[in-house]
Design a protein around this motif. Structure first.
Motif, PDB file in Angstrom:
ATOM      1  N   PHE A  18       0.863  -1.180   0.000  1.00  0.00           N
ATOM      2  CA  PHE A  18       0.000   0.000   0.000  1.00  0.00           C
ATOM      3  C   PHE A  18       0.894   1.223   0.000  1.00  0.00           C
ATOM      4  CE2 PHE A  18      -2.515   3.283   2.206  1.00  0.00           C
ATOM      5  CZ  PHE A  18      -3.527   3.387   1.268  1.00  0.00           C
ATOM      6  N   GLY A  19       0.922   1.918  -1.129  1.00  0.00           N
ATOM      7  CA  GLY A  19       1.817   3.070  -1.245  1.00  0.00           C
ATOM      8  C   GLY A  19       3.237   2.636  -0.954  1.00  0.00           C
ATOM      9  N   ILE A  20       3.900   3.381  -0.079  1.00  0.00           N
ATOM     10  CA  ILE A  20       5.297   3.093   0.260  1.00  0.00           C
ATOM     11  C   ILE A  20       5.431   1.871   1.170  1.00  0.00           C
ATOM     12  CG2 ILE A  20       5.465   4.461   2.359  1.00  0.00           C
ATOM     13  CD1 ILE A  20       8.062   5.621   1.365  1.00  0.00           C
ATOM     14  N   HIS A  21       4.314   1.400   1.706  1.00  0.00           N
ATOM     15  CA  HIS A  21       4.336   0.269   2.635  1.00  0.00           C
ATOM     16  C   HIS A  21       4.347  -1.040   1.862  1.00  0.00           C
ATOM     17  CE1 HIS A  21       2.783   3.425   5.386  1.00  0.00           C
ATOM     18  NE2 HIS A  21       3.378   2.730   6.324  1.00  0.00           N
ATOM     19  N   VAL A  74      -7.167   0.068   7.345  1.00  0.00           N
ATOM     20  CA  VAL A  74      -6.501  -0.131   8.635  1.00  0.00           C
ATOM     21  C   VAL A  74      -6.644  -1.583   9.094  1.00  0.00           C
ATOM     22  CG1 VAL A  74      -6.604   0.451  11.095  1.00  0.00           C
ATOM     23  CG2 VAL A  74      -6.613   2.276   9.398  1.00  0.00           C
ATOM     24  N   GLY A  75      -7.806  -2.169   8.868  1.00  0.00           N
ATOM     25  CA  GLY A  75      -8.051  -3.545   9.302  1.00  0.00           C
ATOM     26  C   GLY A  75      -7.672  -4.584   8.270  1.00  0.00           C
ATOM     27  N   PHE A  76      -7.133  -4.161   7.114  1.00  0.00           N
ATOM     28  CA  PHE A  76      -6.700  -5.066   6.051  1.00  0.00           C
ATOM     29  C   PHE A  76      -7.852  -5.990   5.637  1.00  0.00           C
ATOM     30  CE2 PHE A  76      -3.893  -8.526   4.275  1.00  0.00           C
ATOM     31  CZ  PHE A  76      -3.171  -7.745   3.403  1.00  0.00           C
TER      32      PHE A  76
ATOM     33  N   PHE C  18       1.188   1.156   9.204  1.00  0.00           N
ATOM     34  CA  PHE C  18      -0.220   1.442   8.909  1.00  0.00           C
ATOM     35  C   PHE C  18      -0.969   0.122   8.931  1.00  0.00           C
ATOM     36  CE2 PHE C  18      -3.759   2.067   5.911  1.00  0.00           C
ATOM     37  CZ  PHE C  18      -4.428   3.041   6.618  1.00  0.00           C
ATOM     38  N   GLY C  19      -1.783  -0.069   9.952  1.00  0.00           N
ATOM     39  CA  GLY C  19      -2.480  -1.339  10.095  1.00  0.00           C
ATOM     40  C   GLY C  19      -1.474  -2.478  10.124  1.00  0.00           C
ATOM     41  N   ILE C  20      -1.705  -3.481   9.298  1.00  0.00           N
ATOM     42  CA  ILE C  20      -0.845  -4.658   9.254  1.00  0.00           C
ATOM     43  C   ILE C  20       0.469  -4.372   8.534  1.00  0.00           C
ATOM     44  CG2 ILE C  20      -1.645  -5.624   7.072  1.00  0.00           C
ATOM     45  CD1 ILE C  20      -1.831  -8.336   8.372  1.00  0.00           C
ATOM     46  N   HIS C  43      -0.733  10.721   7.038  1.00  0.00           N
ATOM     47  CA  HIS C  43       0.187  10.212   6.002  1.00  0.00           C
ATOM     48  C   HIS C  43       0.561   8.763   6.311  1.00  0.00           C
ATOM     49  CE1 HIS C  43       3.266  10.982   9.084  1.00  0.00           C
ATOM     50  NE2 HIS C  43       4.059  10.209   8.396  1.00  0.00           N
ATOM     51  N   ALA C  44       0.406   8.361   7.565  1.00  0.00           N
ATOM     52  CA  ALA C  44       0.700   7.006   8.040  1.00  0.00           C
ATOM     53  C   ALA C  44       0.280   6.969   9.499  1.00  0.00           C
ATOM     54  CB  ALA C  44       2.183   6.678   7.914  1.00  0.00           C
ATOM     55  N   GLY C  45       0.346   5.755  10.068  1.00  0.00           N
ATOM     56  CA  GLY C  45      -0.091   5.606  11.454  1.00  0.00           C
ATOM     57  C   GLY C  45      -1.585   5.360  11.524  1.00  0.00           C
ATOM     58  N   ASP C  46      -2.006   4.703  12.586  1.00  0.00           N
ATOM     59  CA  ASP C  46      -3.425   4.487  12.831  1.00  0.00           C
ATOM     60  C   ASP C  46      -3.604   4.505  14.343  1.00  0.00           C
ATOM     61  OD1 ASP C  46      -3.645   1.487  13.882  1.00  0.00           O
ATOM     62  OD2 ASP C  46      -2.160   1.561  12.287  1.00  0.00           O
ATOM     63  N   PRO C  47      -4.852   4.621  14.843  1.00  0.00           N
ATOM     64  CA  PRO C  47      -5.038   4.813  16.275  1.00  0.00           C
ATOM     65  C   PRO C  47      -4.310   3.780  17.149  1.00  0.00           C
ATOM     66  CG  PRO C  47      -7.083   5.295  15.143  1.00  0.00           C
ATOM     67  CD  PRO C  47      -6.136   4.762  14.102  1.00  0.00           C
ATOM     68  N   SER C  48      -4.430   2.495  16.817  1.00  0.00           N
ATOM     69  CA  SER C  48      -3.786   1.497  17.677  1.00  0.00           C
ATOM     70  C   SER C  48      -2.268   1.583  17.585  1.00  0.00           C
ATOM     71  CB  SER C  48      -4.281   0.086  17.312  1.00  0.00           C
ATOM     72  OG  SER C  48      -5.670  -0.023  17.595  1.00  0.00           O
ATOM     73  N   GLY C  49      -1.762   1.844  16.395  1.00  0.00           N
ATOM     74  CA  GLY C  49      -0.319   2.005  16.256  1.00  0.00           C
ATOM     75  C   GLY C  49       0.198   3.218  17.008  1.00  0.00           C
ATOM     76  N   MET C  50      -0.590   4.295  17.037  1.00  0.00           N
ATOM     77  CA  MET C  50      -0.179   5.485  17.776  1.00  0.00           C
ATOM     78  C   MET C  50      -0.068   5.179  19.267  1.00  0.00           C
ATOM     79  SD  MET C  50      -2.484   8.289  15.716  1.00  0.00           S
ATOM     80  CE  MET C  50      -2.091   9.718  16.743  1.00  0.00           C
TER      81      MET C  50
END
Lengths: 254, 254, 254, 254
Positions: A18-21, A74-76, C18-20, C43-50
Motif C-alpha cells: 500500500f503506497g510506500i508500505h 486499517v483492518g486489512f 499502517f495497520g498490518i 500520512h501514516a499511522g493508525d489509532p492502535s499504532g499510535m
C-alpha cells in the motif's frame, strides 16, 4: 483418480502493498505460482501497485484474478462488516472493474474473482452475499475461487458460475472445515506445508487444529505471500505439484 | 457555419453524492442533458452511488462518461496535488475501469473521459499529464472532454484521441481563457447563463470576468448539478440547444 | 563554543506503520534516540499504532512530539497539496489533538510538533502556512522542529514559539540548503552519516549534493527509521553525541 | 417527582457534513439545543468542519461533547464492524483527542462522549467494548451519553463514569427498548415528536413500534439534525422543556 492424473493450480494473493508500505514476497512467488489474486485497493493495494503487479504477472506468464476486499485499509479487510447484498455486489464490481482496466491495458484477460479476508468468510456463510459475488463473476464470465462445502460452492454451482475449490496449506482449519484466520498470520514451517499438501493430494483429507481428519476437495492450492518464509513454502508446494500432478508450471510468455 | 447547423451536446457532472451525503440535482438534470460525467469514487461518489447513477442514466437515454478525480474526498478533488505521470495514468485508469464495470453490467458503452476539478486543471497545463489521460482514453477508444486551446486539446489531437471541447455556462473565465474554479461555486442566474450561451453560440465568444471578449470554441456545454437552481439553468440551455442547433435531446430508451 | 559544550538531541520519525503494514525500525531506534516524532494517521499511522508507539516511547524514557502530515496515505504525505492556511491549521490541530489524547492517557506531556514530508516542505517556504502550524504549537505551548534559515525558523521566532533546528544526516541537501526528499529514500552508509555529523558538529557545515559547503545550524539531528540499516546509522550518531556533546541519552523511566 | 422539577437537556448530533457535502440543519438547531455531539472525522466530519462547529457552538452558548464513530465514511458509521476492545478504545481515544484540540483552541471544556451509529449500538450490547469507551471518558473525567438499561448504563455505573440517559424522539423503539436505526432515517412529524416527549416526560414511557408501552428513563432528549423538518421538531421539544422542566435553555455567552 490417481494423484498424478489431477491438475492442481497454485494461487497466491498479490499486490497487497500500500503506497510506500511494502507487503509480502511477491517477486519470489511470481515465478512459482500459476495464478495471482491481485488486491484492488479496498483492503490493500493502490492504483500504481495494481498496475505494477499486473505487469509483473504478465511477464511471469501467470494468469490474473481479482482479489476484492472490504473497504477497511486499517483492518486489512479482516474485520467483518455488516453489508447489504447490494453493497457487496457494488464493492466487488467496483474493484474488479478497476483491476480489469489494468488488464485491458496489458491485453490480458481476467481469470477469476477471489474475495479477500472477511469478505471471503462472509460470503462463505451467506448465500445472498455469495449471489452478489456471482453477479459480478457472470458480468465477466469468470470463475470464483472459494471453499468446497460452503455457500461459495453451492451458490456458484446453482448459478452456473465456474467454481475453483481451494486448499490453504498455510492456515489452520477447524473441525467443521472452516478456516481460522488470524489478523496477523504466523509463518508455516515448510515441512508442515509439505505434509499437509501430500495428505490432501493423496488422501483428500486435512487435519483440523483439534486433530480430526476433515475431507478436503480442491482444484487449487493457496499460499500466502506475506509470512516470513512464504517463498520457501511456495517452492516446496510447486515441486510437489510439478512432480505429482498433470499441472507443471507453464513457461512464461516470451 | 450558422448556429442552426451545429450539433452541441449538453453534459453534466453526476453521481457526486457520497454515501448518505447527497449532492447536486441529478434527478432533474438527467432528463435535460445528453451525456453524464459520472464521479468514480476518488473526489466523490461511491460504488453503490455509481451503479445507481449508471442505471438512472441508462433509463434516461443518455450516454455515460467517466469523471475521475484526485484522491481527496475532503477537498472534493479541488486541491491541486503534485502527481507523477504514472500516478495520473494509474488513478485515471483505476477509476475509469471501476465505472466501466458498472457499464458492462448494464450493457452500455463508455462514451468518454472527463477529468474532474483540479485534475482537469492540472492536465490542461501539463502535456505529460494529459498524455497519461490519453493513454487511458486509448485503452478504451473513447474521447476526452476538455478545453480548447489547452494541453487538453493539443495532446489529444497529437495522439489521435477524439476531443470534445467544452464551454462552461456557470463558471467564470479569466482573460486568458482559463476557468476560475471556486471551492464552493456560486449559483448562476438563468438569464446570465442564457446570455453566455447565446453569445458563445452566435459569436463564438465568452466574456472574461474582467470584461474582455475571449474566443470560445466548443462542441459541448457543461452545466453543473450542485448549485441551487442548476436545474433551471439546464432547462434554459436545453431549450436553446433544441431550438438553435441540430442536436435536440434524444428520446430515452424504451 | 566548543562541540563538547553543546546539547544536541537525536530525533526520529516513529509510528509510520499502517495497520498490518509495518514500517521502519522503530524498536531498535527507541533505545537510541532522545525524542520521537509520532505519525498521526494522515500520512501514516493508525489509532492502535499510535497508542503502541506512545507506550513504547514512554517505556524507553524518551519524549514524544507529534508528526502531522498531509491527508494522503497512498502518497505517504510526500505529494504536495495546495491547502489554505485554515486547512493547514485544522489538519495539524486535528492530528496533534489525536496524539495528545494518547499522551494524556499515559500521563506524559506533548514535547513538540514536527510537520511531516511535503507539509514540512510547504511550511518551510510559506510564512502564512507556517503561521498556521505556530497557532497549534501555541495552543499547547510547545516547540516546532524545523530547518534553520527557512520560514520554519523566521515565523517561529517572530511568533515567540520555541524553535528546534534540525540537521538530517540521512538526506541530501542542495546548494541552497534545501532538503532533497525522494519518495522512497535510499539507505545512508554509516560512514557517510558519521562524516556528515562530525563535519556539522565541528565546522557547522554540510556538503551539498553538488559539493558546496553550506552553513548548518542545528539543535537536533534527525535519523529516519525506514531505510535498511537505519539502526546502524542511529547507533553511530548516538555514540558521537554521547561522547562529543553535553547530551548523553537519558536513562529510561523505571 | 413532578415533571416540572426535572432537568432535561436537549442534545443533537452536529458537524456531520463532510468536505463540500453539507448535512443536517446545524445552524437552526444550535439555537435550540443545550449540548452538541460533534462528529470527529471517522463516520463524518473533517478537521475544518469540526473547528467551525466548535466555534459556532461556543458562540451559541452550548456545551460540546465528542461523537466518535466507526471508521466508515461511505457507510456513515452505520455498518457494524467486528472490532477488538483495544480497537474501540483506540478509535474513540483518537477521535475524542482530535476534538479536544479544537476545544482547547477555543478555551472550552469537553462535556461528554457519545458514540455514534453502529458503534453506539455495539457498545450498548457488549460490556467489554463499553469498558473501552469508559477508559476514554475516564481519561477526560467526562460523562458518557447512552441508553438506560443497556451496557451503556451498567458499565458506566460500575466504572463510576457519569452517565446521561437519552431518549430519542425521532427514532422508533422495539418492544425490548432497542432503537431501530435505519441507514437513512425518515422525518418525524412534529406532532408525533411532541406526543412522544409528553408521554415520556409525564408517564416515563415510550411506545414501541409494535404498540407496547416500554419504560423510558432519561436525562436528555436527542433530536437529529439531518431529517427534513428536524428544526421544527427541535423547536417544539425546546418549548416543552422550557415550560415543563427546570431546564430552560441557557442564554448564549456574550
Amino acid at each position: 483418480m490417481a494423484t498424478s492424473d489431477r491438475s492442481i493450480l497454485l494461487n497466491s494473493d498479490m499486490g497487497e502493498s500500500f503506497g510506500i508500505h511494502s507487503f509480502g514476497n511477491d517477486d519470489s512467488l511470481l515465478t512459482l505460482i500459476d495464478t495471482a489474486n491481485v488486491a484492488c485497493g479496498f483492503h490493500a493495494g493502490d492504483p500504481s501497485g495494481m498496475r505494477e503487479t499486473v505487469v509483473k504477472s504478465v511477464a511471469a506468464g501467470i494468469t490474473i484474478g481479482a482479489h476484492p476486499g472490504l473497504p477497511d485499509l486499517v483492518g486489512f479487510g479482516r474485520r467483518e462488516m455488516k453489508l447489504t447484498v447490494d453493497e457487496v455486489r457494488d464493492i466487488v464490481q467496483y474493484q474488479v472493474g478497476a483491476l480489469k482496466g489494468f488488464l485491458d491495458a496489458e491485453g490480458v484477460e481476467l481469470d477469476h474473482i477471489k474475495p479477500h479476508g472477511s469478505l471471503y468468510g462472509m460470503v462463505a456463510k451467506d448465500e445472498l452475499l455469495m449471489g452478489a459475488v456471482c453477479d459480478v463473476a457472470e458480468n465477466y464470465g469468470v470463475a470464483v475461487f472459494g471453499m468446497a462445502n460452503t455457500a461459495h460452492e453451492s451458490v456458484a454451482i446453482e448459478r452456473g458460475v465456474p467454481f475453483v475449490a481451494e486448499f490453504y496449506v498455510d492456515l489452520e482449519y477447524n473441525a467443521q472445515g472452516g478456516l481460522i484466520i488470524a489478523r496477523r498470520p504466523q509463518p508455516t514451517p515448510v515441512q508442515r506445508a509439505v505434509e499437509r499438501t501430500l495428505l490432501a493430494l493423496e488422501e483428500g483429507v486435512a487435519l483440523a487444529d483439534t486433530g480430526e481428519r476433515i475431507p478436503m476437495r480442491f482444484d487449487s492450492i493457496c499460499v500466502h505471500s506475506d509470512t516470513p518464509g512464504a517463498d520457501k513454502v511456495a517452492e516446496a508446494i510447486r515441486h510437489i505439484l510439478d512432480t505429482n500432478t498433470t499441472s507443471p508450471r507453464k513457461a512464461p510468455h516470451v
